[in-house]
Design an enzyme around this catalytic site. Structure first.
Site, PDB file in Angstrom:
ATOM      1  N   HIS B  90     -28.076 -26.735  28.979  1.00 28.02           N
ATOM      2  CA  HIS B  90     -26.773 -26.720  29.662  1.00 28.02           C
ATOM      3  C   HIS B  90     -25.843 -27.822  29.171  1.00 28.02           C
ATOM      4  CE1 HIS B  90     -28.248 -23.604  32.095  1.00 28.02           C
ATOM      5  NE2 HIS B  90     -28.939 -24.339  32.963  1.00 28.02           N
ATOM      6  N   ILE B  97     -20.804 -30.696  29.738  1.00 23.67           N
ATOM      7  CA  ILE B  97     -21.940 -30.383  30.604  1.00 23.67           C
ATOM      8  C   ILE B  97     -21.617 -29.159  31.453  1.00 23.67           C
ATOM      9  CG2 ILE B  97     -23.488 -31.283  32.387  1.00 23.67           C
ATOM     10  CD1 ILE B  97     -22.292 -34.122  31.523  1.00 23.67           C
ATOM     11  N   CYS B  98     -22.517 -28.195  31.445  1.00 26.81           N
ATOM     12  CA  CYS B  98     -22.329 -27.004  32.276  1.00 26.81           C
ATOM     13  C   CYS B  98     -23.015 -27.244  33.618  1.00 26.81           C
ATOM     14  CB  CYS B  98     -22.914 -25.778  31.563  1.00 26.81           C
ATOM     15  SG  CYS B  98     -22.743 -24.253  32.505  1.00 26.81           S
ATOM     16  N   LEU B  99     -22.266 -27.838  34.572  1.00 23.74           N
ATOM     17  CA  LEU B  99     -22.834 -28.152  35.887  1.00 23.74           C
ATOM     18  C   LEU B  99     -21.734 -27.910  36.921  1.00 23.74           C
ATOM     19  CD1 LEU B  99     -25.206 -29.374  37.520  1.00 23.74           C
ATOM     20  CD2 LEU B  99     -24.197 -31.617  37.124  1.00 23.74           C
ATOM     21  N   TRP B 152     -15.957 -22.109  33.101  1.00 28.15           N
ATOM     22  CA  TRP B 152     -17.418 -22.146  33.111  1.00 28.15           C
ATOM     23  C   TRP B 152     -17.981 -20.951  33.853  1.00 28.15           C
ATOM     24  CZ3 TRP B 152     -19.754 -25.507  30.024  1.00 28.15           C
ATOM     25  CH2 TRP B 152     -19.053 -26.651  29.635  1.00 28.15           C
TER      26      TRP B 152
END
Lengths: 356, 159
Positions: B90, B97-99, B152
């Site tokens: 991620h 950051i994919c959060l 996202w």
């Protein structure tokens, strides 16, 4: 060479006259003669007048500027005029009669005196007395921190001593009220007002869990049932509201308000002795301050199961700003509904005044 | 703890300044994360994160950059890994950051720098494989410099 003479009459408090003479020879020069009285009135402003005199191009423009300066001087004078010398002597004699140790503060111009007055329970109060030019012919203007404003009855021959006596009498009617309020201040955690002055008859008392109870004590009947408002999460305050309604008959007029509330609500109010400050004055989760424009953070999730560690209450203003920024919030009239940042349930209801 | 370059204290609104001051103090006393760069008046902080024991990242140290907008905490901070970013399904190689909690819809002002760091540490620790995201090369080539401008899609709710 031609002499031009102007008579300038400026309508002021006491019709001052000034004579300005201009000589027009090559470069124009203004010469000014003024009565001593006017020079006295102008005082420190004389420098400004002389500067204007040098730079002015014509008599007309100088007179205009002189008028502006005089107006400014006059407006400063009227706001603070000390009493005349003989009045001052009389005031000193009157203060002496009361005793200098009662004087809390005295303005050097003798136009404002503050007296410290003790009530029957040895609580200290201050009465502020404005002595205007026409004192003692006209009554002084009095102010004191009391729930009902102090109104002076004035008669010829009255002195400051009568003011103090009447103020003491005025204080007398609030003794029970202040006993009740002192009891609250000493035996509970008062969130508001942060500084209790003697004119305020309401208290916001912490109950815990970010909830509080706002009590407005009836001024002239302090032992009767006060106006009560609960603030905080519904899960905590609804049972308390029910209890108050059901058990209100148990209100005992011989007992102080705090004790009555504890008996009826069957709770113990947290005090400064039983809890630490961090538990009750919890800072807002958004701005991390406690008092924001006088408001304290008091909005919490209504879901009784939502009690995550470290969860904090919000200021209505901060929460409003946040809920307004996210698309999941819903508005109905002047209330904004938003979901809890901790448990996700739709629960926050900050009420706000419509902003234009 | 020096004030970082490239940040203008006057941009920081009074409220967010007070809050950042408190967050900084709490981070330092908390002692979990080391603040490498950052001051209360500064809009850019760098926080060091150590890979947890028993995970793929044990022994590695990463640097997270926080950039606070004037609207913080109403608006989320911009959080990226400085080079080198951890290799994680991620986390893109450019540090993005994919959060979900870092972006609109997931961010909440009840979150703070410390909780973001903890979430990212937990995301690292729960990785099932040490590999970059599948679309890494394509994303890194086409994305904007700020991850907050990316649309996202969050597939994984475990992190």
């Amino acid at each position: 060479m031609q002499d031009e003479s102007y008579r300038v009459r400026i309508s002021e408090r006491r019709m001052q006259t000034a004579r300005a003479r201009s000589e027009t020879a090559g470069s124009r020069k203004l010469h000014l003669e003024m009565e001593n009285g006017l020079i006295e009135v102008l005082g420190a402003e004389m420098n400004a007048v002389n500067n204007r005199l040098k730079s002015s191009q014509s008599v007309e423009s100088f007179v205009e500027e002189l008028e502006i300066i005089l107006e400014r001087v006059a407006s400063n004078m009227t706001s603070r005029v000390p009493p005349r010398a003989d009045t001052m002597m009389a005031i000193v004699a009157e203060i002496e009669e009361i005793g200098w140790n009662s004087v809390h503060d005295l303005h050097p111009d003798f136009n404002n005196v503050k007296f410290a007055v003790e009530d029957a329970a040895k609580r200290s109060h201050v009465v502020e007395v404005d002595l205007n030019m026409s004192y003692p012919h006209d009554p002084p203007v009095c102010r004191g921190a009391t729930p009902i404003p102090f109104i002076l009855r004035w008669r010829d021959g009255y002195t400051l001593r009568n003011v103090i006596e009447q103020f003491e009498e005025h204080l007398h009617q609030f003794q029970l009220l202040w006993d009740v309020l002192d009891d609250i201040d000493q035996h509970s955690w008062v969130l508001e007002p942060s500084v209790a002055t003697r004119d305020l008859a309401s208290r916001r008392i912490a109950i815990g869990n970010h909830c509080s109870i706002q009590v407005d004590i009836p001024i002239l009947n302090p032992l009767s049932v006060p106006e009560v408002r609960f603030l905080g999460a519904d899960s905590v305050i609804l049972p308390l509201k029910d209890k108050l309604n059901q058990r209100l008959l148990l209100w005992d007029m011989k007992v102080f308000v705090l004790q009555n509330l504890q008996n009826i609500l069957e709770i113990e109010f947290p005090t400064k002795q039983t809890v630490v400050a961090e538990e009750l004055s919890v800072e807002c989760a958004i701005c991390y301050t406690y008092r924001l424009d006088g408001e304290i953070p008091d909005i919490v999730c209504d879901n009784s199961k939502c009690n995550p560690p470290g969860a904090r209450p919000f200021h209505a203003a901060c929460l409003y700003e946040w809920l307004r920024a996210i698309p999941t919030s819903r508005q109905a009239f002047n209330t904004l509904f938003g979901s809890c940042t901790y448990c996700g349930s739709l629960c926050y209801k900050p009420t706000f005044l419509a902003r234009s | 703890m020096q004030s970082s370059s490239g940040s203008n204290p006057s941009q920081v609104a009074a409220r967010n300044c007070r809050r950042l001051q408190r967050e900084l103090a709490d981070l330092i006393t908390g002692g979990i994360f080391h603040v490498e760069e950052g001051a209360a008046g500064s809009t850019r902080w760098v926080v060091k994160i150590r890979g947890a024991e028993g995970t793929f990242y044990h022994g590695e140290v990463f640097r997270l950059q926080f950039v606070f907008p004037p609207e913080y905490p109403i608006e989320a901070p911009e959080v990226v890994f400085l080079h080198p970013a951890p290799i994680h399904p991620h986390i893109y190689s450019n540090g993005h950051i994919c959060l979900s909690i870092l972006y609109d819809g997931g961010w909440s002002p009840a979150l703070k720098v410390e909780s973001v760091c903890l979430s990212i540490l937990s995301m690292l620790s729960s990785a099932e494989a040490k590999r970059p995201p599948e679309d890494n090369d394509n994303y890194v080539r086409t994305c904007s410099s700020s991850p907050k401008k990316t649309r996202w899609v969050f597939h994984d709710n475990k992190a």
